[in-house]
Design a protein around this motif. Structure first.
Motif, PDB file in Angstrom:
ATOM      1  N   LEU A 161       0.820  -1.211   0.000  1.00 33.24           N
ATOM      2  CA  LEU A 161       0.000   0.000   0.000  1.00 33.24           C
ATOM      3  C   LEU A 161       0.858   1.267   0.000  1.00 33.24           C
ATOM      4  O   LEU A 161       0.540   2.239  -0.697  1.00 33.24           O
ATOM      5  N   VAL A 162       1.945   1.278   0.750  1.00 27.44           N
ATOM      6  CA  VAL A 162       2.810   2.457   0.793  1.00 27.44           C
ATOM      7  C   VAL A 162       3.458   2.688  -0.567  1.00 27.44           C
ATOM      8  O   VAL A 162       3.483   3.818  -1.081  1.00 27.44           O
ATOM      9  N   ILE A 163       3.964   1.627  -1.169  1.00 29.92           N
ATOM     10  CA  ILE A 163       4.596   1.746  -2.483  1.00 29.92           C
ATOM     11  C   ILE A 163       3.557   2.146  -3.528  1.00 29.92           C
ATOM     12  O   ILE A 163       3.829   2.986  -4.391  1.00 29.92           O
ATOM     13  N   ASN A 164       2.353   1.575  -3.441  1.00 31.66           N
ATOM     14  CA  ASN A 164       1.268   1.992  -4.338  1.00 31.66           C
ATOM     15  C   ASN A 164       0.983   3.479  -4.198  1.00 31.66           C
ATOM     16  O   ASN A 164       0.760   4.180  -5.189  1.00 31.66           O
ATOM     17  N   SER A 165       0.992   3.965  -2.964  1.00 30.36           N
ATOM     18  CA  SER A 165       0.736   5.391  -2.722  1.00 30.36           C
ATOM     19  C   SER A 165       1.819   6.251  -3.349  1.00 30.36           C
ATOM     20  O   SER A 165       1.524   7.291  -3.955  1.00 30.36           O
ATOM     21  N   ILE A 166       3.068   5.837  -3.209  1.00 27.92           N
ATOM     22  CA  ILE A 166       4.172   6.577  -3.838  1.00 27.92           C
ATOM     23  C   ILE A 166       4.010   6.548  -5.361  1.00 27.92           C
ATOM     24  O   ILE A 166       4.194   7.568  -6.034  1.00 27.92           O
ATOM     25  N   GLY A 167       3.655   5.394  -5.894  1.00 27.49           N
ATOM     26  CA  GLY A 167       3.427   5.276  -7.329  1.00 27.49           C
ATOM     27  C   GLY A 167       2.292   6.163  -7.800  1.00 27.49           C
ATOM     28  O   GLY A 167       2.399   6.825  -8.841  1.00 27.49           O
ATOM     29  N   LEU A 168       1.202   6.194  -7.039  1.00 25.40           N
ATOM     30  CA  LEU A 168       0.057   7.029  -7.414  1.00 25.40           C
ATOM     31  C   LEU A 168       0.423   8.508  -7.372  1.00 25.40           C
ATOM     32  O   LEU A 168       0.105   9.258  -8.294  1.00 25.40           O
ATOM     33  N   LEU A 169       1.119   8.941  -6.328  1.00 24.99           N
ATOM     34  CA  LEU A 169       1.543  10.343  -6.234  1.00 24.99           C
ATOM     35  C   LEU A 169       2.501  10.706  -7.369  1.00 24.99           C
ATOM     36  O   LEU A 169       2.407  11.795  -7.951  1.00 24.99           O
ATOM     37  N   THR A 170       3.412   9.806  -7.683  1.00 23.11           N
ATOM     38  CA  THR A 170       4.347  10.042  -8.786  1.00 23.11           C
ATOM     39  C   THR A 170       3.604  10.134 -10.107  1.00 23.11           C
ATOM     40  O   THR A 170       3.862  11.036 -10.911  1.00 23.11           O
ATOM     41  N   ALA A 171       2.673   9.212 -10.333  1.00 24.07           N
ATOM     42  CA  ALA A 171       1.891   9.220 -11.575  1.00 24.07           C
ATOM     43  C   ALA A 171       1.069  10.503 -11.696  1.00 24.07           C
ATOM     44  O   ALA A 171       0.999  11.106 -12.780  1.00 24.07           O
ATOM     45  N   LEU A 172       0.458  10.939 -10.602  1.00 21.00           N
ATOM     46  CA  LEU A 172      -0.326  12.180 -10.630  1.00 21.00           C
ATOM     47  C   LEU A 172       0.567  13.389 -10.910  1.00 21.00           C
ATOM     48  O   LEU A 172       0.187  14.278 -11.684  1.00 21.00           O
ATOM     49  N   ALA A 173       1.743  13.433 -10.304  1.00 21.24           N
ATOM     50  CA  ALA A 173       2.674  14.541 -10.545  1.00 21.24           C
ATOM     51  C   ALA A 173       3.113  14.557 -12.013  1.00 21.24           C
ATOM     52  O   ALA A 173       3.147  15.623 -12.644  1.00 21.24           O
ATOM     53  N   CYS A 174       3.414  13.378 -12.553  1.00 24.23           N
ATOM     54  CA  CYS A 174       3.822  13.290 -13.959  1.00 24.23           C
ATOM     55  C   CYS A 174       2.691  13.712 -14.890  1.00 24.23           C
ATOM     56  O   CYS A 174       2.908  14.484 -15.834  1.00 24.23           O
ATOM     57  N   ALA A 175       1.488  13.228 -14.632  1.00 22.99           N
ATOM     58  CA  ALA A 175       0.333  13.596 -15.460  1.00 22.99           C
ATOM     59  C   ALA A 175       0.069  15.099 -15.397  1.00 22.99           C
ATOM     60  O   ALA A 175      -0.229  15.728 -16.420  1.00 22.99           O
ATOM     61  N   THR A 176       0.198  15.679 -14.217  1.00 21.24           N
ATOM     62  CA  THR A 176      -0.005  17.121 -14.055  1.00 21.24           C
ATOM     63  C   THR A 176       1.007  17.905 -14.884  1.00 21.24           C
ATOM     64  O   THR A 176       0.658  18.892 -15.542  1.00 21.24           O
TER      65      THR A 176
END
Length: 198
Positions: A161-176
């Motif tokens: 879950l923690v790694i998923n959260s980091i991945g999600l935040l990274t993906a959102l930052a990249c998409a932004t």
């Protein structure tokens, strides 16, 4: 069982208990996660909001990425291809933080390693100072670390879950970053100042 003894047993060398207990506490996983996120964020920033910005890592005299590729002697279709491939490889690494797809980790890191080695070679080809290739060398090193960990200890690529959260935040930052650059017109090559053709 005394709690300090339990902690010692969980952290004994060679055990995989720690990887299951808390993914980021397992050193190879921690290094791999940080490396994947760093590559995703760095590559996306270069190919989004920093496309039209003069940076200390550009080829000498290049004010934007179009001019940089001109300095290297590459046609625009090569720049577009490199951007698509780098973006895809970086995206695979970020996606692998959300879903443990071994192929994404392998192909993404191998692709980044290859492209960053070509980038360092391009800087050398035009006689740039070594510090101009520092970013590419760092990204190549991170990609090599990811590859080595993935080959030596495939369990390090496991996600929680923690790694998923980091991945999600990274993906959102990249998409932004990509959306912001698209809205600014950074992907329209007509918006770039080019070097005069000789």
């Amino acid at each position: 069982v005394h709690s300090s003894n339990l902690l010692v047993r969980c952290f004994e060398p060679g055990t995989k208990k720690i990887a299951k207990m808390a993914g980021l506490l397992y050193a190879p996983t921690f290094v791999m996660v940080l490396s994947k996120a760093a590559i995703g964020l760095w590559v996306t920033s270069v190919w989004s909001w920093r496309l039209r910005i003069e940076t200390s890592f550009r080829a000498e005299g290049a004010k934007n990425l179009v001019q940089e590729f001109q300095k290297y002697g590459f046609p625009m279709w090569v720049m577009q291809l490199v951007g698509a491939v780098k973006g895809s490889c970086a995206a695979m690494l970020v996606i692998s933080l959300l879903y443990p797809v071994p192929f994404f980790t392998l192909l993404g890191s191998a692709g980044i390693l290859f492209l960053m080695c070509v980038a360092v070679g391009s800087h050398v080809k035009v006689g740039d100072a070594m510090e101009r290739s520092l970013a590419a060398a760092c990204m190549a090193t991170l990609a090599l670390i990811i590859l080595a960990i993935d080959i030596i200890d495939p369990q390090a690529a496991a996600v929680d879950l923690v790694i998923n959260s980091i991945g999600l935040l990274t993906a959102l930052a990249c998409a932004t970053m990509v959306i912001f650059s698209y809205q600014k017109g950074d992907y329209n090559l007509d918006n770039y100042e080019r070097l005069l053709e000789a």
